[in-house]
Design an enzyme around this catalytic site. Structure first.
Site, PDB file in Angstrom:
ATOM      1  N   THR A  61       0.835  -1.204   0.000  1.00  0.00           N
ATOM      2  CA  THR A  61       0.000   0.000   0.000  1.00  0.00           C
ATOM      3  C   THR A  61       0.869   1.252   0.000  1.00  0.00           C
ATOM      4  OG1 THR A  61      -1.956   1.006   0.999  1.00  0.00           O
ATOM      5  CG2 THR A  61      -0.402   0.007   2.529  1.00  0.00           C
ATOM      6  N   LYS A  65       3.044   1.398  -4.117  1.00  0.00           N
ATOM      7  CA  LYS A  65       2.402   0.597  -5.171  1.00  0.00           C
ATOM      8  C   LYS A  65       3.103   0.702  -6.529  1.00  0.00           C
ATOM      9  CE  LYS A  65      -2.224   0.563  -3.210  1.00  0.00           C
ATOM     10  NZ  LYS A  65      -3.612   0.984  -3.364  1.00  0.00           N
TER      11      LYS A  65
HETATM   12  P1  ATR Z   1      -2.709   5.475  -3.824  1.00  0.00           P
HETATM   13  O1  ATR Z   1      -1.856   4.346  -4.247  1.00  0.00           O
HETATM   14  O2  ATR Z   1      -3.583   5.143  -2.662  1.00  0.00           O
HETATM   15  O3  ATR Z   1      -3.462   6.065  -4.960  1.00  0.00           O
HETATM   16  P2  ATR Z   1      -0.743   7.582  -3.942  1.00  0.00           P
HETATM   17  O4  ATR Z   1      -0.135   6.966  -5.140  1.00  0.00           O
HETATM   18  O5  ATR Z   1       0.154   8.099  -2.884  1.00  0.00           O
HETATM   19  O6  ATR Z   1      -1.728   6.592  -3.222  1.00  0.00           O
HETATM   20  O7  ATR Z   1      -1.737   8.746  -4.439  1.00  0.00           O
HETATM   21  C1  ATR Z   1      -2.381   9.593  -3.544  1.00  0.00           C
HETATM   22  C2  ATR Z   1      -3.239  10.613  -4.313  1.00  0.00           C
HETATM   23  O8  ATR Z   1      -3.763  11.539  -3.354  1.00  0.00           O
HETATM   24  C3  ATR Z   1      -2.448  11.442  -5.322  1.00  0.00           C
HETATM   25  O9  ATR Z   1      -3.304  11.788  -6.390  1.00  0.00           O
HETATM   26  C4  ATR Z   1      -2.087  12.666  -4.506  1.00  0.00           C
HETATM   27  O10 ATR Z   1      -1.842  13.832  -5.261  1.00  0.00           O
HETATM   28  P3  ATR Z   1      -0.343  14.159  -5.829  1.00  0.00           P
HETATM   29  O11 ATR Z   1      -0.161  13.240  -7.006  1.00  0.00           O
HETATM   30  O12 ATR Z   1      -0.387  15.561  -6.189  1.00  0.00           O
HETATM   31  O13 ATR Z   1       0.586  13.833  -4.688  1.00  0.00           O
HETATM   32  C5  ATR Z   1      -3.358  12.848  -3.722  1.00  0.00           C
HETATM   33  N1  ATR Z   1      -3.138  13.663  -2.522  1.00  0.00           N
HETATM   34  C6  ATR Z   1      -2.499  13.278  -1.392  1.00  0.00           C
HETATM   35  N2  ATR Z   1      -2.511  14.289  -0.493  1.00  0.00           N
HETATM   36  C7  ATR Z   1      -3.165  15.325  -1.092  1.00  0.00           C
HETATM   37  C8  ATR Z   1      -3.538  16.654  -0.684  1.00  0.00           C
HETATM   38  N3  ATR Z   1      -3.223  17.113   0.533  1.00  0.00           N
HETATM   39  N4  ATR Z   1      -4.213  17.420  -1.554  1.00  0.00           N
HETATM   40  C9  ATR Z   1      -4.545  16.966  -2.770  1.00  0.00           C
HETATM   41  N5  ATR Z   1      -4.244  15.734  -3.227  1.00  0.00           N
HETATM   42  C10 ATR Z   1      -3.565  14.918  -2.388  1.00  0.00           C
END
Ligand code: ATR
Length: 259
Positions: A61, A65
């Protein structure tokens, strides 16, 4: 014995140990599922050690990933297309990567009776979960898909999976009033900013599950529990070759606390 678990960081709250350990017990299968909080500096060492430690497989996770892919000996074609792996199987000394998030999303749409055909969908986020959703959307004939993400270049990669239009966060307000469905595939809570702007009978599907599915201000608000259960059930099946134990996992979730 099936030795399994989940690797993430910081691995805050996860239902996965509850789902899998309850299922091993219920099916009288000799197996165990460990939560493993692995620091980024240790990630590579831990993955390559799984073989010698006798693991059957693990879930992967946040934030690993995509990062895990370079440690694999083989990857399932769907996981390769999605560009993210949330399940690995160790078989005959080989580390094989799979994606079960896409399956979980697909099954949850069916379970909630959500139809995508001819609908305009806004997918928010561009991580592994979002890519899995985009991969499913491509086959469901949406009228149009928009992908919005804080970091725009990542959205372009996810958009290729379903021929979506990429928009920045600041452009969401221009389209939010006419979309038929919003999928929140970020790790942040967007309900209070998104839901008030949606048209009546719109679907707000959140891949997170810290709230109940309900109808709120004329909007169908759907949480990610069904997606969680189906992805977990397929991971369990990949490791044990047992058919996906969906019913057992549903019961486990009703009776259990987060662990
Ligand atoms: P997962 O595998 O669960 O999708 P991830 O690859 O870390 O986890 O992706 C998390 C998503 O949440 C991404 O789209 C991330 O945006 P960025 O690509 O800009 O990092 C988004 N995300 C996480 N924290 C955020 C925040 N505070 N505001 C807006 N988007 C956020």
């Amino acid at each position: 014995m099936f030795v399994t678990g989940i690797i993430g960081y910081p691995l805050k709250q996860t239902y996965s140990p509850l789902l899998h350990n309850t299922t091993f017990n219920a099916l009288k299968i000799n197996g165990i599922y460990y939560p493993m909080r692995v620091q980024p500096t240790d990630f590579g060492t831990i993955i390559t050690s799984l073989k010698t430690l006798g693991f059957t497989g693990v879930n992967i996770t946040n934030p690993y990933k995509k990062k895990v892919i370079k440690y694999l000996d083989a990857i399932d074609t769907r996981a390769r297309s999605i560009g993210a792996v949330n399940t690995i199987l160790i078989e005959k000394e080989k580390i094989i990567g799979f994606n079960t998030d896409f399956y979980g999303f697909e099954k949850s749409l069916l379970e909630h009776n959500i139809r995508i055909k001819n609908r305009t969908v806004l997918l928010i986020g561009a991580g592994g979960v979002s890519s899995a959703c985009a991969y499913v959307l491509k086959d469901l004939q949406p009228r149009q898909v928009f992908i919005a993400n804080r970091t725009i270049y990542k959205a372009k990669m996810a958009a290729r999976l379903c021929e979506a239009d990429v928009i920045g966060f600041e452009q969401i307000k221009k389209i939010i009033g006419f979309v038929d469905m919003v999928i929140n595939a970020t790790s942040v809570d967007l309900q209070n900013v998104i839901i008030p702007a949606l048209k009546e009978n719109c679907i707000y599907y959140d891949t997170n599950y810290w709230f109940k599915s309900m109808k709120r201000r004329g909007i169908f608000v759907v949480n990610g529990l069904s997606m969680l259960i189906h992805q977990a059930a397929l991971s369990f099946s990949i490791w044990t070759r047992h058919k996906p134990p969906v019913a057992i996992m549903k019961v486990a979730l009703k009776g259990g606390a987060k662990c």
